[in-house]
Every structure is written in C-alpha cells, then in structure tokens.
Design a protein around this motif. Structure first.
Motif, short mmCIF file in Angstrom:
data_model
loop_
_atom_site.label_atom_id
_atom_site.label_comp_id
_atom_site.label_asym_id
_atom_site.label_seq_id
_atom_site.Cartn_x
_atom_site.Cartn_y
_atom_site.Cartn_z
N ARG A 1 3.81 -2.47 9.19
CA ARG A 1 2.46 -1.92 9.41
C ARG A 1 2.24 -0.74 8.47
O ARG A 1 3.10 0.13 8.34
CB ARG A 1 2.28 -1.48 10.86
N ASP A 2 1.09 -0.69 7.83
CA ASP A 2 0.76 0.46 7.00
C ASP A 2 0.75 1.72 7.85
O ASP A 2 0.35 1.70 9.03
CB ASP A 2 -0.60 0.27 6.34
N MET A 3 1.17 2.83 7.26
CA MET A 3 1.12 4.13 7.92
C MET A 3 0.42 5.12 7.00
O MET A 3 0.52 5.00 5.76
CB MET A 3 2.52 4.63 8.27
N VAL A 4 -0.29 6.08 7.59
CA VAL A 4 -1.00 7.07 6.79
C VAL A 4 -0.70 8.48 7.30
O VAL A 4 -0.30 8.67 8.45
CB VAL A 4 -2.53 6.84 6.82
N LYS B 1 6.80 5.36 -0.47
CA LYS B 1 7.75 4.25 -0.47
C LYS B 1 9.15 4.64 -0.03
O LYS B 1 9.86 3.86 0.58
CB LYS B 1 7.81 3.63 -1.88
N ARG B 2 9.55 5.86 -0.36
CA ARG B 2 10.94 6.24 -0.06
C ARG B 2 11.21 6.39 1.42
O ARG B 2 12.36 6.42 1.84
CB ARG B 2 11.30 7.54 -0.79
N ASN C 1 0.79 -1.23 0.00
CA ASN C 1 0.00 0.00 0.00
C ASN C 1 0.83 1.28 0.00
O ASN C 1 0.26 2.38 -0.11
CB ASN C 1 -0.93 0.02 1.22
N ASP C 2 2.15 1.17 0.15
CA ASP C 2 2.98 2.38 0.18
C ASP C 2 2.82 3.18 -1.10
O ASP C 2 2.76 2.63 -2.20
CB ASP C 2 4.45 2.01 0.40
N ALA C 3 2.77 4.50 -0.94
CA ALA C 3 2.50 5.39 -2.08
C ALA C 3 3.75 5.65 -2.91
O ALA C 3 4.87 5.64 -2.38
CB ALA C 3 1.91 6.70 -1.57
N GLU C 4 3.54 5.92 -4.17
CA GLU C 4 4.66 6.25 -5.06
C GLU C 4 5.14 7.68 -4.81
O GLU C 4 6.33 7.96 -4.91
CB GLU C 4 4.23 6.11 -6.52
N SER C 5 4.22 8.58 -4.48
CA SER C 5 4.56 9.99 -4.32
C SER C 5 4.25 10.44 -2.90
O SER C 5 3.37 9.88 -2.23
CB SER C 5 3.77 10.84 -5.31
N GLU C 6 4.97 11.46 -2.44
CA GLU C 6 4.69 12.02 -1.12
C GLU C 6 3.55 13.02 -1.15
O GLU C 6 3.06 13.45 -0.10
CB GLU C 6 5.94 12.69 -0.56
N GLU C 7 3.13 13.41 -2.34
CA GLU C 7 2.03 14.36 -2.45
C GLU C 7 0.71 13.61 -2.36
O GLU C 7 0.46 12.68 -3.12
CB GLU C 7 2.12 15.12 -3.77
N GLY C 8 -0.12 13.99 -1.40
CA GLY C 8 -1.40 13.31 -1.27
C GLY C 8 -2.21 13.92 -0.15
O GLY C 8 -1.69 14.65 0.69
N PRO C 9 -3.50 13.62 -0.12
CA PRO C 9 -4.37 14.18 0.91
C PRO C 9 -4.15 13.49 2.26
O PRO C 9 -3.39 12.52 2.36
CB PRO C 9 -5.78 13.88 0.37
N LEU C 10 -4.81 13.99 3.28
CA LEU C 10 -4.77 13.33 4.58
C LEU C 10 -5.26 11.89 4.44
O LEU C 10 -6.14 11.59 3.61
CB LEU C 10 -5.63 14.07 5.59
#
Length: 294
Positions: free
Chosen positions: A125-128, A111-112, A96-105
């Motif tokens: 553990r997933d983090m949001v 991933k980086r 589930n890790d995102a490709e980009s750091e830009e995103g909503p709450l």
C-alpha cells in the motif's frame, strides 16, 4: 425374530492393543492379489505421508479443505500481522515510492524504508508523509490532530547525531487512552552513515512478551512504543528516550537502547507516514479497541 449381525471389536488382549489396531487400520493397504477391480481404479497408496492421526481424521471427516464453508484459512500470507515481524525477508519498492526522504507533506514514502514493511498490511500500500514535527510542531496535540484514526503508521526519527531509527505501529493512534497491542509491531535502526540507499537494510527489533502494550495511545503524549522502548512525548521539546528488553527486543550484542550509546537524545526530525486509502475505504484499527481502554 430378526437376526442382528455382531460387529467385531478390536482385540486389546496380550497380542494387540487398540492403538495398534488403529494404526493398522489406518495404514495404506497393499494391493490384494486376484482383485477383480482394474488396477487403475484402485485407491492409490503412493506418496501417502500422512501420520495415523491425520489418516483417521480424513477417514471420518474427509480431506482438509482450503476454504471450509467459504472462509479463508488463517496463515501468514492472508493475515501477516498476526505473526511477529520478519527479520530475513524484505519488501520490494512500489512504483510511487520516493527516491529521497526530503519532501513536503503528502510526499510518498522513500524507497529505502519500504523493504522493512515486508509481511505487514502496508507492504503493498502506498504511504505518504502525514506528520512532520518540523512543519506541524513539536507538540502532542498537533501529532494527534494529524494522525488519529489514520491506521498503521511508520515513525521515522533522525537524532542529532544523524542516526535514523523509529518504529512500525500496525494499529496507529486514536487518542482514546488505550494500550494497543500488536505482535507485528517493531522498532528499527540503520547503521550510522547507512540508510541513504534503497538497498540498505536496517536492524529490526521485534515485539517481545506477547502482543500487549505495543503502543500506549494517550492524547497528552505522542510516540510511545511500550512504556519505555521508544518514547517521544512531544511536550514542546525534541527529547526522545529508549530502554529495550521489556517490550521490544535488545540488539544482538545486548545493547538495551535504540540509540546504541545513550538512553536519551535530541531529535533533528520526526516524521510519520500513513497508508493511502480510497475515499470511503475502510481503514483498519481506526477506532477504539474493545477492552483496550485504560
């Protein structure tokens, strides 16, 4: 009258000593010639690399169990945050890790940032994204409203010069006025211009001087790694400051500020990621710690 058999005691005279007797007693004995016992049934003495103390312990108390009385042994695999942060191992991204750091709450951790969480309770553990100062406000009250009692957090700052840095807080915040300790806490910084790919690796700076004061958790302030290692008070400004050495280690070249060239700077962004837990699942360190209150 009944006769009693005397038990011979070890010689401690000129020709021997108690320590020598113990060592001889505990050394693996060669097979005796003419033994009636089948060779396959005799105790094996091959590859016994235990020292005398360990052999003596095993003789009296038996072999060491992996789970004595059903309790798991204490090691870095089962309890990773009882040890300092690793600087040589890196975690693998989660699905589930995102490709980009830009995103909503509530968007997933980029991933980086995942690799630096190796050997932490957040590694698998997933983090949001739970707090974004640009959306939630640059003030401590909003910070605590969003993050108190959410467990471990990853703080990610971007300075006005573009440096990406921050820290891992294993115990999170509660806003009770505590000095929260953890030897697994660390600060991090990506090299200028780096950190935009999943395979980039940051510099990690470990907690020093023991576990104490890894995080100062006061309701009137926000980020405080140690009393001076990384401070972002969120008092209406975007000011951040850093002085390394007392609570978190310096860079290898001796630089004593997380921001490399200055002790204070202005931030472009401040984001905090927290773990994802199922409804009703226990969140570690989500309440006051005994004896940690100021």
């Amino acid at each position: 009258p009944e006769k009693r058999t005397k038990i011979p005691l070890p010689s401690v005279g000129k020709q021997g000593s108690l320590a020598g007797w113990l060592d001889g007693f505990l050394q693996p004995k060669p097979e005796e010639e003419g033994s009636d016992e089948p060779r396959d049934n005799r105790p094996s003495t091959v590859d016994d690399d235990r020292d005398p103390v360990e052999r003596m312990f095993n003789f009296f108390f038996g072999d060491v169990e992996d789970s004595p009385q059903g309790l798991a042994r204490f090691d870095s695999q089962r309890f990773p945050e009882q040890y300092p942060a690793t600087k040589t191992e890196w975690a693998e991204p989660l699905p589930n890790d995102a490709e980009s750091e830009e995103g909503p709450l509530l968007s997933y951790l980029p991933k980086r940032f995942r690799p630096m969480l190796k050997n932490t309770n957040m590694e698998e553990r997933d983090m949001v994204l739970t707090f974004d100062a640009s959306l939630d406000g640059w003030d401590a009250r909003s910070f605590h409203d969003k993050l108190d009692r959410q467990g471990a957090c990853l703080v990610v700052c971007t300075t006005k010069d573009g440096q990406v840095c921050g820290g891992y807080n294993p115990k999170g915040w509660c806003g009770y006025g505590e000095y929260r300790g953890s030897i697994a806490a660390f600060l991090f910084s990506f090299e200028a211009g780096a950190g935009r790919r999943a395979d980039d690796r940051p510099t990690k700076l470990r907690k020093v001087g023991g576990a104490g004061l890894a995080q100062l958790d006061f309701p009137e302030t926000a980020v405080s790694f140690g009393s001076d290692s990384l401070l972002v008070p969120l008092n209406g400004s975007r000011q951040a400051s850093s002085k390394l050495g007392a609570y978190y280690e310096r860079y290898e070249d001796g630089t004593n500020t997380l921001f490399k060239t200055t002790g204070s700077t202005q931030l472009k962004s401040l984001k905090v990621y927290t773990g994802v837990y199922e409804e009703g699942e226990y969140i570690p360190f989500s309440d006051a710690e005994p004896f940690a209150l100021n």
